[in-house]
Design a protein around this motif. Structure first.
Motif, PDB file in Angstrom:
ATOM      1  N   GLU B 193      13.817  10.780  23.214  1.00  0.00           N
ATOM      2  CA  GLU B 193      14.119  11.346  21.896  1.00  0.00           C
ATOM      3  C   GLU B 193      14.660  12.765  22.004  1.00  0.00           C
ATOM      4  O   GLU B 193      15.562  13.149  21.262  1.00  0.00           O
ATOM      5  N   ASP B 194      14.085  13.536  22.936  1.00  0.00           N
ATOM      6  CA  ASP B 194      14.586  14.900  23.160  1.00  0.00           C
ATOM      7  C   ASP B 194      16.082  14.878  23.448  1.00  0.00           C
ATOM      8  O   ASP B 194      16.849  15.670  22.924  1.00  0.00           O
ATOM      9  N   LYS B 195      16.469  13.942  24.303  1.00  0.00           N
ATOM     10  CA  LYS B 195      17.868  13.850  24.707  1.00  0.00           C
ATOM     11  C   LYS B 195      18.778  13.348  23.595  1.00  0.00           C
ATOM     12  O   LYS B 195      20.001  13.414  23.712  1.00  0.00           O
ATOM     13  N   LEU B 196      18.171  12.756  22.556  1.00  0.00           N
ATOM     14  CA  LEU B 196      18.980  12.152  21.483  1.00  0.00           C
ATOM     15  C   LEU B 196      18.809  12.867  20.148  1.00  0.00           C
ATOM     16  O   LEU B 196      19.318  12.412  19.124  1.00  0.00           O
ATOM     17  N   THR B 207      21.994   4.294  12.530  1.00  0.00           N
ATOM     18  CA  THR B 207      20.703   4.917  12.798  1.00  0.00           C
ATOM     19  C   THR B 207      20.262   4.549  14.218  1.00  0.00           C
ATOM     20  O   THR B 207      20.700   3.544  14.770  1.00  0.00           O
ATOM     21  N   ILE B 208      19.414   5.404  14.788  1.00  0.00           N
ATOM     22  CA  ILE B 208      18.884   5.132  16.129  1.00  0.00           C
ATOM     23  C   ILE B 208      17.368   5.090  16.049  1.00  0.00           C
ATOM     24  O   ILE B 208      16.744   6.029  15.567  1.00  0.00           O
ATOM     25  N   ALA B 209      16.773   3.991  16.492  1.00  0.00           N
ATOM     26  CA  ALA B 209      15.311   3.881  16.484  1.00  0.00           C
ATOM     27  C   ALA B 209      14.821   3.674  17.913  1.00  0.00           C
ATOM     28  O   ALA B 209      15.476   2.994  18.694  1.00  0.00           O
ATOM     29  N   HIS B 218      12.953   1.221  24.458  1.00  0.00           N
ATOM     30  CA  HIS B 218      14.073   0.470  23.891  1.00  0.00           C
ATOM     31  C   HIS B 218      14.649   1.244  22.707  1.00  0.00           C
ATOM     32  O   HIS B 218      13.901   1.780  21.902  1.00  0.00           O
ATOM     33  N   LEU B 219      15.975   1.289  22.658  1.00  0.00           N
ATOM     34  CA  LEU B 219      16.655   1.939  21.538  1.00  0.00           C
ATOM     35  C   LEU B 219      17.407   0.880  20.741  1.00  0.00           C
ATOM     36  O   LEU B 219      18.053   0.015  21.323  1.00  0.00           O
ATOM     37  N   ARG B 220      17.316   0.981  19.412  1.00  0.00           N
ATOM     38  CA  ARG B 220      18.144   0.092  18.598  1.00  0.00           C
ATOM     39  C   ARG B 220      19.064   0.940  17.731  1.00  0.00           C
ATOM     40  O   ARG B 220      18.614   1.781  16.959  1.00  0.00           O
ATOM     41  N   VAL B 221      20.359   0.727  17.899  1.00  0.00           N
ATOM     42  CA  VAL B 221      21.360   1.432  17.101  1.00  0.00           C
ATOM     43  C   VAL B 221      21.833   0.453  16.032  1.00  0.00           C
ATOM     44  O   VAL B 221      22.239  -0.667  16.346  1.00  0.00           O
ATOM     45  N   VAL B 238      28.721   5.506  19.341  1.00  0.00           N
ATOM     46  CA  VAL B 238      27.335   5.957  19.495  1.00  0.00           C
ATOM     47  C   VAL B 238      26.701   5.309  20.728  1.00  0.00           C
ATOM     48  O   VAL B 238      26.048   5.968  21.545  1.00  0.00           O
ATOM     49  N   VAL B 239      26.933   4.019  20.873  1.00  0.00           N
ATOM     50  CA  VAL B 239      26.393   3.310  22.034  1.00  0.00           C
ATOM     51  C   VAL B 239      26.984   3.890  23.318  1.00  0.00           C
ATOM     52  O   VAL B 239      26.271   4.120  24.302  1.00  0.00           O
ATOM     53  N   LYS B 240      28.275   4.171  23.294  1.00  0.00           N
ATOM     54  CA  LYS B 240      28.946   4.740  24.465  1.00  0.00           C
ATOM     55  C   LYS B 240      28.338   6.096  24.834  1.00  0.00           C
ATOM     56  O   LYS B 240      28.055   6.378  26.009  1.00  0.00           O
TER      57      LYS B 240
END
Lengths: 415, 415
Positions: B193-196, B207-209, B218-221, B238-240
């Protein structure tokens, strides 16, 4: 006493995870004799969470909230509950120390800044130390209402509840509820229910509830009484009757004892060592045995022989057996069990070979599994036709293998 | 469009069953781009159910109710919804005929009287034929609000939803929602999360969860758009960006791919075979590899060497190494990995030795785990200090071992 469950997390609203915490907590509350009328799930949204907490505190005596105690911006449960109930937050040095301790020697080089948020606790709240994470549990009492806040990950929530919340709730609940677990392996849920129909339908105290697990059925007999002794007296005859109906199918009556623990207990009792020879289960049986702390007394080594060549090399399975009957056959299972004992000098070997799928092998269908157990110059082989996907077939194979091992010991030692 | 889920059934409040319907419906609604803010569970009680339905219809456009459509006295969902929304019930001859048809050729000799209750439907409601049971689904529309009533058994609910409710909702929902999964191993949730932080805080679409798993994040965009193409275009940059920030820590972007699947995929790609040499994990690593169907191409055999003797016999670990450094040491882990390759001829070996607890061994603490990976004449050994109980330590060891294996391949082949 009325309790309400509030699960907090947008991932639940999106269906990313199934809410198993709610079932776990509902079961525990039922066990405690608490009444539950509502379970609510709400997302990581301040306003809506606040409304849900207010409504819950209005209609219940105790509100148990799970999730939203993490270190991120999204985690609001503590802040919102404190606001609704009128608590102010302050740093708890004990929790701060625990967080430092947690990160010491961890894979992280430094403690992320946002983790310090977890050291802020509502002033006057009871802080419940979390041994499996950085978010402590919290109990906030005010004006006859109680909010209990627990972290969402089940690996953190369950030990916290078991060790600290359960006893807390028990103290506040005047009626005594006692229950006795009976764990059965070898019969399906409807079979078990059929055999207990008369007991289930004519009794209201104790009650009997059945829970279907993978290849197991757990029974919980629960009595309500005004004292511990009275509850125990109510339980005794019913438990005795059930045990006599199911005989050796009952592998334990201890709540915390798993099938592998029962197996290791029997091995220790008879001073036996065991080895494993696994094909389709791929190490999951030895993995289950090693789950038991102190397993080293009875288990020293195991083989994962996934290929035919490995079966021949490590377990001395005959080339001609593999050719004539195939790797998934009664004969191969038998030779694997014999070979395991021969290669290790263990007293017992449990061997499994089967087709977990998704593709069948020749004429042999997915779900065909052979399980062999060698003990005292005798090999018993069982053939199973399991239903379900790859994972389910392997899970069932593991349970049936452990159970065959257990039964073989019981039969041999007539205990 | 806002949707709310209401699950009806006392068995849910008692924790007798886990509420998988809610996850299923939440996923489907997310896929449809519907907003969901609340999920509520209530028992088979007329007054409380009535209140819950009223509240839900106030705050949502569509309320999906599950359960309580059965033939018994306890089943009240239809009656209560009709009352709250002002519909009157009348017998639906079509449904009556379907019930007769359903019982024909069934195990019942005659149709139980109370089943006819299920032929009563709210006048003006859409009746959804249920091909797997006797309770039809119902859609009731009034004053811009919609109630959708579905039977509780998943085997009835899912086909009904899939075939009739999904298309109904789709027609009423112009927006499209698409999401992309990114699975990360090697960083904790707060680190991720810090990095994002910049991406998470400045973006509302996509959104990013983040979801914390055992030793994984796991991240869900998720993007909302008016068309499939537009949603994909929103996701792409965003994914890139996320992938470039995490590099090799991302092990997959496929929703259904697990860590072991990613590992087996890499092994196959580079035509490598792997073996395992496990002590404290006791077979769980090989068990994870065999989870993957088609694992036989890359995995043939594995060793569970729990005792020192087994480490010496199967993996040729030196007696002097065990004596000088102990079984839980960098040196032993290294020799286990080398020995595994030597004994099997595999290209890669992943070896684990550690103290899962509950008791520490001499000066070595619980949680100390060494993981070694041999590949192409190189052995990499990592030292970990895991937290948690025996189970947690072993789970983390398994994930870190699979991840070391994955990284070793990536480094070696520079992919």
């Amino acid at each position: 006493m009325v309790v309400e469950l509030v699960s907090v997390g947008t991932e639940l609203l999106l269906g990313n995870i199934v809410n198993t915490n709610t079932q776990y907590l509902a079961q525990k509350c039922a066990l405690l004799g608490l009444s539950m009328y509502h379970q609510v799930t709400v997302g990581d949204n301040r306003e809506r969470l606040s409304q849900v907490v207010e409504t819950a505190l209005n209609r219940a005596d105790v509100v148990i909230l799970t999730g939203g105690l993490g270190p991120t911006e999204d985690d609001l449960t503590k802040e919102v509950c404190a606001e609704v109930m009128g608590f102010s937050l302050a740093e708890d040095t004990h929790t701060r120390d625990r967080i430092s301790e947690y990160f010491k020697n961890s894979i992280y080089k430094e403690i992320p800044d946002n983790n310090w948020k977890q050291a802020m606790t509502p002033q006057g709240a009871m802080v419940l130390d979390n041994h499996n994470g950085t978010a402590p549990g919290l109990i906030m009492e005010k004006d006859g209402k109680t909010a209990i806040l627990l972290p969402g990950p089940p690996g953190e929530l369950k030990p916290l509840f078991e060790e600290q919340v359960f006893p807390y709730l028990q103290k506040h609940q005047p009626e005594v509820i006692r229950s006795q677990m009976i764990k059965i392996c070898g019969q399906g849920e409807s079979q078990v229910e059929d055999k207990l129909l008369d007991l289930i339908s004519c009794q209201s105290n104790p009650t009997i509830a059945t829970y279907a697990k993978t290849a197991e059925v757990h029974l919980r007999v629960t009595a309500k009484a005004s004292s511990e002794e009275e509850a125990k007296e109510l339980l005794k005859p019913v438990v005795k009757e059930i045990k006599s109906r199911f005989g050796n199918d009952v592998y334990t009556t201890k709540e915390e004892e798993t099938l592998e623990m029962a197996v290791v207990r029997l091995l220790k009792k008879h001073e036996l060592t065991v080895t494993t020879a696994e094909s389709c289960t791929g190490g999951l049986i030895s993995g289950r045995i090693v789950n038991v702390s102190g397993a080293s007394q009875v288990f020293r080594e195991g083989f994962v022989t996934y290929s035919n060549k490995a079966k021949r090399k490590h377990l001395n399975v005959n080339k001609s057996t593999l050719k004539k009957y195939g790797a998934v056959s009664k004969q191969t299972a038998k030779e694997m069990a014999l070979g395991g004992v021969f290669a290790t000098g263990a007293d017992v070997c449990i061997a499994v070979t089967g087709i977990a799928g998704p593709v069948s092998e020749g004429e042999k269908p997915v779900g065909l599994v052979y399980i062999a157990c060698y003990l005292k110059d005798k090999v018993k082989v069982e053939e199973y036709h399991f239903k379900g996907n790859r994972e389910k077939i392997r899970e069932q194979s593991v349970v049936k293998a452990l159970d065959l091992l257990r039964r073989s010991i019981l039969t041999n030692y007539n205990t």
